[in-house]
Design an enzyme around this catalytic site. Structure first.
Site, PDB file in Angstrom:
ATOM      1  N   GLU A 140      -5.838 -12.629   6.368  1.00  0.00           N
ATOM      2  CA  GLU A 140      -6.728 -11.486   6.220  1.00  0.00           C
ATOM      3  C   GLU A 140      -8.004 -11.804   5.463  1.00  0.00           C
ATOM      4  OE1 GLU A 140      -4.257  -8.115   5.064  1.00  0.00           O
ATOM      5  OE2 GLU A 140      -3.294  -9.319   3.536  1.00  0.00           O
ATOM      6  N   ASP A 200      -8.563  -5.905   6.763  1.00  0.00           N
ATOM      7  CA  ASP A 200      -8.976  -6.733   5.628  1.00  0.00           C
ATOM      8  C   ASP A 200      -9.842  -7.898   6.087  1.00  0.00           C
ATOM      9  OD1 ASP A 200      -7.742  -5.889   2.951  1.00  0.00           O
ATOM     10  OD2 ASP A 200      -6.056  -5.708   4.307  1.00  0.00           O
ATOM     11  N   ASP A 260      18.097 -10.461  -3.185  1.00  0.00           N
ATOM     12  CA  ASP A 260      19.437 -10.093  -3.627  1.00  0.00           C
ATOM     13  C   ASP A 260      19.841  -8.680  -3.224  1.00  0.00           C
ATOM     14  OD1 ASP A 260      19.821 -12.599  -4.644  1.00  0.00           O
ATOM     15  OD2 ASP A 260      19.682 -12.029  -6.758  1.00  0.00           O
ATOM     16  N   HIS A 281       0.807  -1.221   0.000  1.00  0.00           N
ATOM     17  CA  HIS A 281       0.000   0.000   0.000  1.00  0.00           C
ATOM     18  C   HIS A 281       0.840   1.272   0.000  1.00  0.00           C
ATOM     19  CE1 HIS A 281      -3.735  -2.164   0.290  1.00  0.00           C
ATOM     20  NE2 HIS A 281      -3.355  -2.788   1.384  1.00  0.00           N
ATOM     21  N   ARG A 301       7.015  -5.676   3.235  1.00  0.00           N
ATOM     22  CA  ARG A 301       5.741  -6.265   2.826  1.00  0.00           C
ATOM     23  C   ARG A 301       5.674  -6.206   1.302  1.00  0.00           C
ATOM     24  NH1 ARG A 301      -0.383  -4.970   4.848  1.00  0.00           N
ATOM     25  NH2 ARG A 301       0.024  -2.863   4.076  1.00  0.00           N
TER      26      ARG A 301
END
Length: 235
Positions: free
Chosen positions: A152, A178, A87, A48, A73
């Protein structure tokens, strides 16, 4: 040189209480400031927040000297995305909307080298191995990767125990907004029915032996969730 210890993962598996905060500004300077605030972990939000690979790397660099663990996230659980993030040095992931053990297994596989997974062997060129300074990076990397999956939806809640049995999943993080929306209480995790669902959800996670986590945005709610078994909280 050995792969540096992921102290967040070590403490999470030991059952320590870990308090975090969200980073949604997509800015390295702001991340560096937050790294001095004393949080155990900081979420660089690619779902988000307006983040991409470059802004995530910038914030990872800004937090390198901080005791706060950067947790990224991801916006989706695509193997190519994990490959790039690994990486550049991401070692702790928060993965949204996980709804099955099969999905969790694929996430773990994307973050591990063969034969345990499908991660590509290119880290010697990247920040994760300190650009080759950590000569045995590939031998020790898997053990320092921490995977937190978000519950969620009703489907994810129904599959909670199956998801928790997946080796390599270190914690299950309830997304109350959610989840409440999916259950018909749009954006209202404080509804009495949702409070009971969250309470039992945290208890069910704890019973599996995995770390229970959740999002909370005020002191009273944080206190209640800690009493109900949460050991890693972010707000």
């Amino acid at each position: 040189m050995p792969v540096p210890e992921n102290r967040f993962k070590t403490r999470l598996l030991a059952g320590d209480t870990l308090i975090g905060c969200w980073l949604n500004l997509a800015d390295g300077y702001a991340a560096e400031i937050m790294g001095t605030a004393g949080f155990d972990w900081l979420v660089i939000d690619g779902e988000h927040g307006p983040n991409d690979l470059v802004t995530i790397r910038e914030q990872m660099t800004a937090l390198a000297a901080s005791p706060s663990e950067p947790v990224v996230r991801v916006p989706m659980d695509e193997p190519w995305l994990f490959k790039q993030l690994l990486d550049i040095g991401v070692r702790t992931f928060l993965v949204p909307n996980v709804e099955s053990a099969e999905q969790a297994e694929a996430i773990v596989a994307a973050c591990r080298y063969p034969p345990a997974g499908i991660r590509g062997a290119g880290a010697a060129l990247g920040r994760a191995s300190r650009f080759g300074e950590i000569a045995d990076y590939m031998a020790g990397a898997d053990g320092q990767i921490c995977i937190l999956v978000q519950i969620e939806s009703r489907k994810g809640l129904d599959a909670l125990e199956d998801i928790a049995t997946v080796e390599g999943v270190d914690g299950l993080f309830i997304g109350p907004w959610d989840l409440s929306t999916d259950m018909g209480f749009v954006g209202n995790p404080a509804a009495p029915e949702m409070r009971e669902t969250i309470r039992t959800g945290l208890s069910r996670i704890k019973a599996t032996g995995k770390a229970p986590g959740i999002l909370a945005v005020d002191d009273a709610t944080i206190g209640r969730y800690l009493e109900e078994g949460a050991c890693f909280i972010c707000g």
